[in-house]
Design an enzyme around this catalytic site. Structure first.
Site, PDB file in Angstrom:
ATOM      1  N   SER A   1     -22.853  -5.104  39.023  1.00  0.00           N
ATOM      2  CA  SER A   1     -22.183  -6.133  39.827  1.00  0.00           C
ATOM      3  C   SER A   1     -23.064  -7.335  40.107  1.00  0.00           C
ATOM      4  O   SER A   1     -24.254  -7.227  40.374  1.00  0.00           O
ATOM      5  CB  SER A   1     -21.746  -5.551  41.164  1.00  0.00           C
ATOM      6  OG  SER A   1     -21.350  -6.597  42.013  1.00  0.00           O
TER       7      SER A   1
ATOM      8  N   LEU B   1      -9.980 -10.350  41.082  1.00  0.00           N
ATOM      9  CA  LEU B   1      -9.147  -9.489  41.917  1.00  0.00           C
ATOM     10  C   LEU B   1      -8.207 -10.362  42.739  1.00  0.00           C
ATOM     11  O   LEU B   1      -7.025 -10.064  42.899  1.00  0.00           O
ATOM     12  CB  LEU B   1     -10.027  -8.636  42.828  1.00  0.00           C
ATOM     13  CG  LEU B   1     -11.072  -7.770  42.128  1.00  0.00           C
ATOM     14  CD1 LEU B   1     -11.797  -6.887  43.129  1.00  0.00           C
ATOM     15  CD2 LEU B   1     -10.432  -6.896  41.072  1.00  0.00           C
TER      16      LEU B   1
ATOM     17  N   ALA C   1      -2.398  -6.993  38.874  1.00  0.00           N
ATOM     18  CA  ALA C   1      -1.240  -7.883  38.784  1.00  0.00           C
ATOM     19  C   ALA C   1       0.040  -7.082  38.566  1.00  0.00           C
ATOM     20  O   ALA C   1       1.044  -7.289  39.252  1.00  0.00           O
ATOM     21  CB  ALA C   1      -1.442  -8.899  37.655  1.00  0.00           C
TER      22      ALA C   1
ATOM     23  N   ARG D   1     -21.908 -17.611  36.911  1.00  0.00           N
ATOM     24  CA  ARG D   1     -22.176 -16.689  35.806  1.00  0.00           C
ATOM     25  C   ARG D   1     -22.541 -17.402  34.505  1.00  0.00           C
ATOM     26  O   ARG D   1     -23.422 -16.948  33.775  1.00  0.00           O
ATOM     27  CB  ARG D   1     -20.939 -15.826  35.572  1.00  0.00           C
ATOM     28  CG  ARG D   1     -20.723 -14.873  36.693  1.00  0.00           C
ATOM     29  CD  ARG D   1     -19.434 -14.111  36.539  1.00  0.00           C
ATOM     30  NE  ARG D   1     -19.341 -13.141  37.623  1.00  0.00           N
ATOM     31  CZ  ARG D   1     -18.311 -12.333  37.806  1.00  0.00           C
ATOM     32  NH1 ARG D   1     -17.281 -12.390  36.991  1.00  0.00           N
ATOM     33  NH2 ARG D   1     -18.305 -11.479  38.794  1.00  0.00           N
TER      34      ARG D   1
ATOM     35  N   HIS E   1     -20.847 -12.197  31.135  1.00  0.00           N
ATOM     36  CA  HIS E   1     -21.386 -11.854  32.445  1.00  0.00           C
ATOM     37  C   HIS E   1     -22.893 -11.644  32.354  1.00  0.00           C
ATOM     38  O   HIS E   1     -23.366 -10.938  31.483  1.00  0.00           O
ATOM     39  CB  HIS E   1     -20.697 -10.584  32.948  1.00  0.00           C
ATOM     40  CG  HIS E   1     -20.903 -10.347  34.402  1.00  0.00           C
ATOM     41  ND1 HIS E   1     -22.112  -9.998  34.933  1.00  0.00           N
ATOM     42  CD2 HIS E   1     -20.049 -10.427  35.452  1.00  0.00           C
ATOM     43  CE1 HIS E   1     -21.985  -9.874  36.250  1.00  0.00           C
ATOM     44  NE2 HIS E   1     -20.750 -10.127  36.585  1.00  0.00           N
TER      45      HIS E   1
ATOM     46  N   GLY F   1      -2.372  -2.866  36.083  1.00  0.00           N
ATOM     47  CA  GLY F   1      -3.570  -3.243  36.833  1.00  0.00           C
ATOM     48  C   GLY F   1      -3.158  -3.924  38.118  1.00  0.00           C
ATOM     49  O   GLY F   1      -2.019  -3.779  38.581  1.00  0.00           O
TER      50      GLY F   1
ATOM     51  N   GLU G   1      -5.214 -11.596  34.423  1.00  0.00           N
ATOM     52  CA  GLU G   1      -6.121 -12.100  33.384  1.00  0.00           C
ATOM     53  C   GLU G   1      -5.371 -12.517  32.125  1.00  0.00           C
ATOM     54  O   GLU G   1      -5.864 -13.336  31.337  1.00  0.00           O
ATOM     55  CB  GLU G   1      -7.169 -11.029  33.055  1.00  0.00           C
ATOM     56  CG  GLU G   1      -8.294 -11.536  32.147  1.00  0.00           C
ATOM     57  CD  GLU G   1      -9.328 -10.462  31.786  1.00  0.00           C
ATOM     58  OE1 GLU G   1      -9.302  -9.371  32.389  1.00  0.00           O
ATOM     59  OE2 GLU G   1     -10.166 -10.733  30.911  1.00  0.00           O
TER      60      GLU G   1
ATOM     61  N   GLY H   1       1.965  -3.302  32.005  1.00  0.00           N
ATOM     62  CA  GLY H   1       0.600  -3.212  32.531  1.00  0.00           C
ATOM     63  C   GLY H   1       0.628  -2.882  34.008  1.00  0.00           C
ATOM     64  O   GLY H   1       1.489  -3.356  34.746  1.00  0.00           O
TER      65      GLY H   1
ATOM     66  N   ARG I   1     -14.952 -18.372  35.334  1.00  0.00           N
ATOM     67  CA  ARG I   1     -14.435 -17.765  36.559  1.00  0.00           C
ATOM     68  C   ARG I   1     -15.580 -17.407  37.489  1.00  0.00           C
ATOM     69  O   ARG I   1     -16.596 -16.869  37.047  1.00  0.00           O
ATOM     70  CB  ARG I   1     -13.632 -16.504  36.227  1.00  0.00           C
ATOM     71  CG  ARG I   1     -13.104 -15.802  37.460  1.00  0.00           C
ATOM     72  CD  ARG I   1     -12.230 -14.613  37.120  1.00  0.00           C
ATOM     73  NE  ARG I   1     -12.956 -13.534  36.461  1.00  0.00           N
ATOM     74  CZ  ARG I   1     -13.802 -12.709  37.079  1.00  0.00           C
ATOM     75  NH1 ARG I   1     -14.067 -12.843  38.367  1.00  0.00           N
ATOM     76  NH2 ARG I   1     -14.417 -11.748  36.399  1.00  0.00           N
TER      77      ARG I   1
END
Lengths: 639, 248
Positions: free
Chosen positions: A284, A441, A44, A330, A266, A42, A425, A40, A435
């Site tokens: 956002s 991020l 991380a 959220r 979300h 991303g 994640e 991966g 979260r």
């Protein structure tokens, strides 16, 4: 299965420093003899690959996409938190830690979360030095905005494209290391299985998605940075290729899966418009800084939103939560949206939407100011819906966005399989049951730049890692079993497409394992998932062949895994007899409809051991008790 | 809600070695609210049910930010809408009975993998040549030690927003990658952090671009016209200026 979180002793603020001083090091000339696989690319994965290579390790990195730069971190919009206290508003590492633990409804580890807050400031330094163009003030210094669940402004941002800019920073750092020759990149390669030799993670099996060929790779450690499993729901804000296969295969090889039922819904997404819909688009959370959320007070309201006078508008978040207002976390915002829609107050064709209104902000600050802050988000909204949000309120509704659950890891971010590390994640580590915005991020980069490079080194220095060859029988067995799954999928030749099955699975999950859950609903979901899974293996239609580019075969392989993971999510949701964070059980609510936690019986991490699938998923629950030494457990209140 | 019938001419090609051709498809029941890619999903569902090979095309985020999609629609990269990636295009742009021609971006440096999917790894190699600031993890100074004027930072952002889709290459009569390369050079070279490697970066990236087989820029500006995020060709001017300065 033994789950030892390996939390260092000592005061909270000194644990990470002490641990770093204690861990074992490898000399530079020894590091280059060791190979690390990163799956991966991303935030991380790219940051871990770059940092490990800079230290001197030989790194092989795998991406399912045609370029590492396209990983789904790129789509994160709002920002990244850090405890810099540039606004002089009283922020500190302790406050960021406290907000994150509280925001997660006290279902995460104190030590991990404190370290995250501690490391946050270095991430901003690193990104700025890489040339990430953050928002700045007139004096040339960095600007901040506010996000949900916090009363300070600690969020750094690059307009509405913070994830893109941070990912490009990490990607470029990794490409610098590709140039150095220490990172070898494999694009359009998907991990199909993990290979264990003598109980340690020693390699992976991949499929070259262009040629269709299956390959073996060996290493001294494997770092999984493959993101979350929100796509179990079919409709989510995740990218279409984001999937859970790598993590699920590790689970089937013995890695514990933690808190699978903790899924973040979300609150601010563009509502569903039709059956053909392939994904949902997030707006956002930063929009809630200036936008006001409301629904009409009257069920049979027929007027255009702009014609509804103030007294007939129900600003439900501002009324119910006066101190946080539209900036509640959220989970609270999503649940409230569902509640007003359940009461019949929802808007739009489907009644499954609420208004997010910028009228007052535009009146107060001017259209230009709002455009400068959110221009690209407004454009995106208009593009999709054909409505102009400068002139009428946006319609929004909650959507599956992020999974707090993931593979279980200890303080070193190592799973219970030695040598298998999990970052970003894909692990369960830092966000508990919910979260906070702008924390994904932060966690991805914290894990990749500043934690894994140390702890992987410690592991390699500590354990005996005899050379293994990809000719080892464990590689042959894993390759063979992956190929068999593909052959089996192609051989069914049934009548229903992969997408049809996936959509049906998603509907069961959204209806019964979504924003709110009940014992009855979950029990029926488990039955329905099992039945649909059986039907999948008897009636799926996967076109084409395994020996060339075949996207629908990739999907089928992933959906087959979702069918098992979905059952585990429902089992976990059923087992957790409390409401906490994003996990709302109808049976466990306060009189005012708030989540009712049960700390006495459920202050633990649920970690599942895979035992098999035979009509039903066989699984064993292990509990990691959460110890709270430094914070006092309170009923969350955002009133 | 009105439903449309759309005629499609789609480029089908098994792989780089086999010649390709257009195939015609007729698609009924297309909703105006569908995205362009969702329309192709529906086509593929139909093809699979008919026992035919579905059309392969690249996509991931479907939010216009990952840069995966880059098909050429009726001769224009990403289709008719200004500053809009193909995945953000909606069928309300079209009328009942329209014929839409869909083909891959065509460039020698982007070999075809299958149908509409091409290999864009040349872009990664251009970044690898120098598209970064060499700072090791842990070596960064405190973030506010490097003030950057707001205008400079905004300008750097405007270049950094490139999504790497390759639409610029598809639109260019020379198949030049000058907009992509220029955007990264202009982003990094405009910032104080980017100064130490400014010359080296510019020369290495420009040379790599040529090595990959992209053509040169002749100021057609077709690239800017189709760019889904509106990268300005002033980035190409910045790249040339810095290249000349660096080699003399």
């Amino acid at each position: 299965m033994k789950l030892d979180p390996k939390i260092p002793s000592g005061p909270l603020a000194e644990k990470w420093t002490k641990h770093r001083n204690d861990i074992h090091l490898l000399s530079p000339n020894n590091k280059r003899k060791h190979k690390v696989i990163v799956v991966g690319t991303g935030l991380a994965g790219a940051s871990a690959a770059a940092s490990l290579s800079e230290l001197g390790y030989s790194v092989e990195v795998f991406s399912i996409l045609d370029s590492p730069r396209r990983a789904h971190s790129i789509a994160a919009q709002g920002g990244i938190n850090a405890a810099k206290n540039y606004q002089n508003d009283g922020d500190s590492v302790w406050r960021l830690f406290y907000d994150t633990i509280k925001g997660g409804d006290y279902r995460s580890r104190e030590a991990n979360v404190y370290r995250l807050a501690e490391v946050s400031n270095y991430i901003i330094d690193q990104a700025v030095a890489q040339g990430v163009p953050f928002g700045r003030e007139y004096g040339g210094l960095l600007d901040n905005r506010s996000f949900g669940g916090a009363q300070v402004s600690r969020t750094f941002y690059s307009r509405g494209q913070t994830g893109q800019q941070l990912l490009l920073g990490a990607y470029q750092a990794m490409m610098k290391e590709v140039h150095s020759g220490r990172v070898k990149m494999y694009n359009r390669h998907e991990m199909l299985d993990l290979v264990l030799v003598d109980g340690k993670a020693r390699g992976i099996i991949t499929r070259d998605l262009v040629k269709g060929t299956v390959h073996r790779f060996e290493a001294d450690a494997v770092i999984l940075c493959t993101g979350g499993y929100g796509n179990v729901f079919y409709l989510s804000t995740n990218a279409k290729n984001s999937n859970a296969t790598a993590a699920w295969r590790c689970h089937k090889r013995g890695a514990a899966f933690a808190n699978p039922c903790f899924v973040q819904i979300h609150p601010t997404c563009i509502p569903v418009s039709g059956d053909y819909q392939s994904k949902l688009t997030l707006m956002s959370e930063s929009l809630r800084n200036d936008g006001r959320v409301w629904v009409p007070r009257n069920k049979d309201e027929k007027r255009h939103p702009n014609d509804i006078p103030e007294e007939d508008r129900y600003y439900y978040l501002e009324e119910k939560y006066p101190s946080f207002g539209n900036l509640v976390p959220r989970d609270v915002a999503s649940r409230s949206a569902k509640m007003v829609c359940d009461e019949g107050l929802g808007v739009g064709d489907t009644g499954l939407a609420v208004y997010l209104d910028f009228r007052d902000a535009i009146k107060r600050d001017s259209k230009e100011v709002i455009e400068a802050k959110y221009g690209n988000l407004f454009d995106m909204y208009q593009n999709i819906t054909d409505d102009n949000p400068y002139e009428m309120p946006m319609r929004i509704f909650p959507a599956v966005h992020y999974t707090m659950g993931g593979l279980w890891v200890d303080y070193n971010l190592m799973s219970n399989i030695p040598g298998l590390f999990v970052a970003g994640e894909a692990n369960f580590s830092d966000h508990g049951a919910n979260r906070l915005g702008a924390s994904a991020l932060m966690q991805g980069l914290s894990d990749g730049y500043f934690i894994v490079p140390y702890t992987v080194g410690n592991y390699i220095a500590d354990v005996d890692l005899p050379k293994v060859s990809t000719e080892h029988e464990a590689f042959a067995e894993a390759e063979d079993s992956s190929k068999k799954i593909m052959d089996k999928l192609l051989a069914v030749k049934g009548n229903k497409t992969v997408i049809e099955f996936h959509r049906e699975l998603g509907k069961i999950m959204w209806d019964k394992v979504g924003i709110s859950r009940s014992k009855e609903g979950l029990e029926s979901a488990i039955k329905e998932i099992r039945a649909l899974r059986d039907e999948f293996w008897e009636n799926v239609n996967v076109p084409g062949d395994a020996n060339y580019y075949n996207k629908y075969l990739e999907f089928a392989y992933r959906v087959a895994d979702y069918f098992e993971l979905a059952e585990l999510m429902a089992i976990d949701a059923l087992d957790r007899g409390e409401s906490c964070g994003c996990h709302l059980r109808d049976e466990y609510q306060t009189e005012e409809g708030e989540a009712l936690r049960n700390d006495k019986e459920y202050a633990f991490v649920s970690a599942y051991e895979f035992l098999g699938v035979n009509g039903k998923l066989e699984t064993k629950l292990h509990k990691e008790q959460l110890e709270f030494e430094f914070v006092e457990l309170k009923q969350r209140s955002y009133k | 809600m009105s439903l449309m019938t759309i005629n499609l001419k789609v480029w089908r090609q098994k792989n780089a070695e086999t010649p390709g051709k257009f195939e015609d498809y007729k698609l009924d029941g297309v909703s105006e609210h569908m995205s362009f890619l969702e329309m192709l999903d529906v086509l593929n569902e139909n093809l699979i049910k008919e026992g035919k090979d579905p059309v392969e095309f690249d996509y991931d985020c479907r939010e216009g930010i990952c840069g995966s999609c880059n098909m050429v629609i009726n001769g224009r990269a990403h289709g008719p809408k200004h500053k809009t990636a193909a995945c953000q295009l909606h069928m309300r742009t079209y009328n009942d009975g329209d014929t839409i021609v869909i083909e891959p971006p065509r460039a020698a440096a982007f070999p075809i993998i299958k149908d509409l999917v091409v290999d864009r790894s040349a872009f990664d190699r251009i970044i690898e040549a120098g598209g970064y600031i060499s700072v090791k993890t842990g070596a960064a100074p405190e973030a506010n030690l490097i003030p950057v004027p707001q205008d400079t930072s905004n300008e750097a952002f405007d270049y950094a927003t490139c999504i790497g889709c390759g639409g610029c290459v598809a639109a260019c009569p020379n198949s030049s990658a000058a907009l992509f390369t220029g955007a990264k050079i202009a982003h990094l070279n405009s910032l104080p952090q980017g100064q130490p490697e400014r010359d080296k970066r510019t020369v290495a990236m420009v040379d790599q671009m040529a090595k990959e087989g992209f053509g040169d820029c002749s100021n057609y500006a077709e690239c800017e016209a189709v760019c889904p995020v509106g990268i300005s060709i002033s980035s190409i001017a910045a790249m040339r200026r810095d290249y000349i300065k660096a080699i003399f």
